[in-house]
Scaffold this motif. Structure first.
Motif, PDB file in Angstrom:
ATOM      1  N   SER A  88      -4.849  -5.223 -12.353  1.00 33.08           N
ATOM      2  CA  SER A  88      -5.842  -4.246 -12.792  1.00 33.08           C
ATOM      3  C   SER A  88      -5.465  -2.897 -12.208  1.00 33.08           C
ATOM      4  O   SER A  88      -4.541  -2.787 -11.386  1.00 33.08           O
ATOM      5  N   ALA A  89      -6.191  -1.860 -12.607  1.00 35.44           N
ATOM      6  CA  ALA A  89      -5.897  -0.515 -12.114  1.00 35.44           C
ATOM      7  C   ALA A  89      -6.017  -0.433 -10.590  1.00 35.44           C
ATOM      8  O   ALA A  89      -5.327   0.361  -9.951  1.00 35.44           O
ATOM      9  N   LYS A  90      -6.861  -1.256 -10.002  1.00 33.15           N
ATOM     10  CA  LYS A  90      -7.044  -1.234  -8.544  1.00 33.15           C
ATOM     11  C   LYS A  90      -5.749  -1.567  -7.808  1.00 33.15           C
ATOM     12  O   LYS A  90      -5.498  -1.068  -6.706  1.00 33.15           O
TER      13      LYS A  90
ATOM     14  N   ASP B 240      -3.323   1.254  -6.399  1.00 29.54           N
ATOM     15  CA  ASP B 240      -3.648   2.079  -5.234  1.00 29.54           C
ATOM     16  C   ASP B 240      -2.505   2.056  -4.218  1.00 29.54           C
ATOM     17  O   ASP B 240      -2.132   0.984  -3.707  1.00 29.54           O
TER      18      ASP B 240
ATOM     19  N   LEU C  88      -3.856   7.431 -11.081  1.00 25.74           N
ATOM     20  CA  LEU C  88      -4.105   6.003 -10.855  1.00 25.74           C
ATOM     21  C   LEU C  88      -4.068   5.647  -9.371  1.00 25.74           C
ATOM     22  O   LEU C  88      -4.121   4.474  -9.007  1.00 25.74           O
TER      23      LEU C  88
ATOM     24  N   SER D 106      -9.325  -0.778 -17.848  1.00 23.96           N
ATOM     25  CA  SER D 106      -9.535  -0.399 -16.441  1.00 23.96           C
ATOM     26  C   SER D 106      -8.665   0.807 -16.077  1.00 23.96           C
ATOM     27  O   SER D 106      -9.063   1.662 -15.286  1.00 23.96           O
ATOM     28  N   PHE D 107      -7.488   0.890 -16.682  1.00 28.79           N
ATOM     29  CA  PHE D 107      -6.600   2.025 -16.443  1.00 28.79           C
ATOM     30  C   PHE D 107      -7.123   3.282 -17.140  1.00 28.79           C
ATOM     31  O   PHE D 107      -7.121   4.364 -16.559  1.00 28.79           O
TER      32      PHE D 107
ATOM     33  N   LYS E  54     -10.020   4.763 -15.267  1.00 28.19           N
ATOM     34  CA  LYS E  54      -9.603   5.452 -14.043  1.00 28.19           C
ATOM     35  C   LYS E  54      -8.989   6.812 -14.372  1.00 28.19           C
ATOM     36  O   LYS E  54      -9.225   7.803 -13.669  1.00 28.19           O
TER      37      LYS E  54
ATOM     38  N   ASP F 190     -11.852   9.201 -15.378  1.00 30.90           N
ATOM     39  CA  ASP F 190     -12.617   9.613 -14.201  1.00 30.90           C
ATOM     40  C   ASP F 190     -11.852  10.637 -13.369  1.00 30.90           C
ATOM     41  O   ASP F 190     -12.459  11.520 -12.739  1.00 30.90           O
ATOM     42  N   ALA F 191     -10.534  10.528 -13.361  1.00 32.30           N
ATOM     43  CA  ALA F 191      -9.709  11.453 -12.578  1.00 32.30           C
ATOM     44  C   ALA F 191      -9.455  12.762 -13.318  1.00 32.30           C
ATOM     45  O   ALA F 191      -8.820  13.671 -12.766  1.00 32.30           O
TER      46      ALA F 191
END
Length: 338
Positions: free
Chosen positions: A167-169, A172, A191, A304-305, A308, A311-312
């Motif tokens: 997932s996008a998480k 990190d 991301l 999910s990407f 993100k 949001d960014a």
């Protein structure tokens, strides 16, 4: 050639042997126009197989007046080196990724907006249509002649060495190699990753020595460059579609007589269309081949990407940087992004 490599390339079995690139006998009479074409891919890649087919056709249809010599696999330097050589006239042709051209012509990167294209129908609607024409016009302003049909580099996927991407998480803090591209750097920073720009020729050694932990490329590139030897996981992220613009030094191309220009253009554009089919067929077999070589695959959900990135502020920023006209042409093919 190993059994697994044969299976991976079975879709290309009807094509000329890749080892013939650059080895065909020259005509007894020297060509009137000698053109040099450089690229960064191995002989076994469909791009070089079809490029040799184009070179053969050019020699035949021009009655030996025009020859195109092929220099594969970074023989003439890295991407930025070859781009500079085309601009100076030392090299006639080059097939850079759109991300590489974008270091010179920023709008060329618009096809690489993260998660813009859902499938190839959207890709070719845009790049064979108004958006592609817009990009080619921008490249003409810096002395590059660009042939109409873009060649396929495929949807890009993420490989990693330490952990799978689910997932996008999982992005990190990931140290990931990206092309020398402001758009790629911006996307991976959005991301929350740690992107590093390196020439393609440096990718294998950088992964091997752990300068970076991950990279992103289409599956055929991962296969032919043997990146599976230095990576453990591959996420089918389809985060970017990328292609090769077949570019020429405009002065050199325009110096050809009009009938020779037509022969060269037709051969290169037709070969590009065939190469697109090759990549489609190749992708159908290469994942299984990579799995047999030890890569473990995941398929993270793209939303999910996208969330993100939204949001960014990624999409809003790049709409402003590309401009309303180019962004409107992109959204005309793929739907609303920002």
């Amino acid at each position: 050639m190993s059994l697994t490599r044969r299976r991976a390339l079975q879709a290309l079995s009807a094509l000329p042997a890749a080892g013939l690139v650059g080895t065909l006998p020259r005509p007894a009479r020297a060509a009137e126009f000698s053109l040099k074409y450089g690229n960064n891919l191995p002989l076994t890649h469909p791009l070089n197989i079809r490029a040799q087919e184009a070179a053969d056709r050019i020699a035949k249809e021009s009655n030996g007046r025009v020859e195109m010599a092929i220099f594969p696999n970074n023989q003439l330097g890295g991407d930025t080196d070859m781009l500079a050589q085309v601009r100076s006239g030392a090299l006639t042709f080059f097939t850079p990724s759109a991300l590489v051209v974008a270091t010179l012509v920023p709008v060329a990167a618009i096809n690489a907006v993260g998660f813009a294209f859902a499938d190839y129908d959207q890709v070719w609607k845009a790049m064979d249509g108004a958006l592609g024409a817009h990009v080619r016009a921008a490249m003409a302003k810096v002395g590059l002649h660009t042939f109409e049909k873009m060649w396929d580099n495929g949807f890009r996927q993420i490989t990693s060495g330490a952990k799978p991407i689910e997932s996008a998480k999982d992005m990190d803090g990931l140290k990931i190699r990206v092309p020398v591209s402001p758009l790629s750097i911006s996307m991976f920073k959005a991301l929350a990753s740690s992107p590093t720009s390196l020439q393609f020729s440096e990718v294998y050694s950088s992964l091997q020595t752990r300068i970076v932990d991950a990279q992103e490329n289409p599956l055929p590139i991962i296969q032919v460059a043997k990146l599976y030897e230095v990576q453990k996981f591959c996420a089918i992220s389809n985060h970017i579609w990328d292609g090769f613009w077949f570019i020429a030094n405009a002065r050199a191309f325009q110096a050809l007589p009009a009938d020779m220009q037509k022969i060269v253009s037709n051969a290169i554009n037709d070969a590009g269309l065939k190469q697109r089919d090759d990549i489609k067929a190749f992708n159908a077999t290469v994942q299984a081949d990579l799995q047999s070589k030890g890569l473990t695959f995941t398929k993270p959900a793209p939303e999910s990407f996208r969330a993100k990135l939204r949001d960014a502020g990624f999409y809003g920023e790049w709409k402003g940087r590309f401009g309303d006209e180019a962004w409107g042409l992109l959204e005309g093919a793929v739907g609303k992004l920002a």
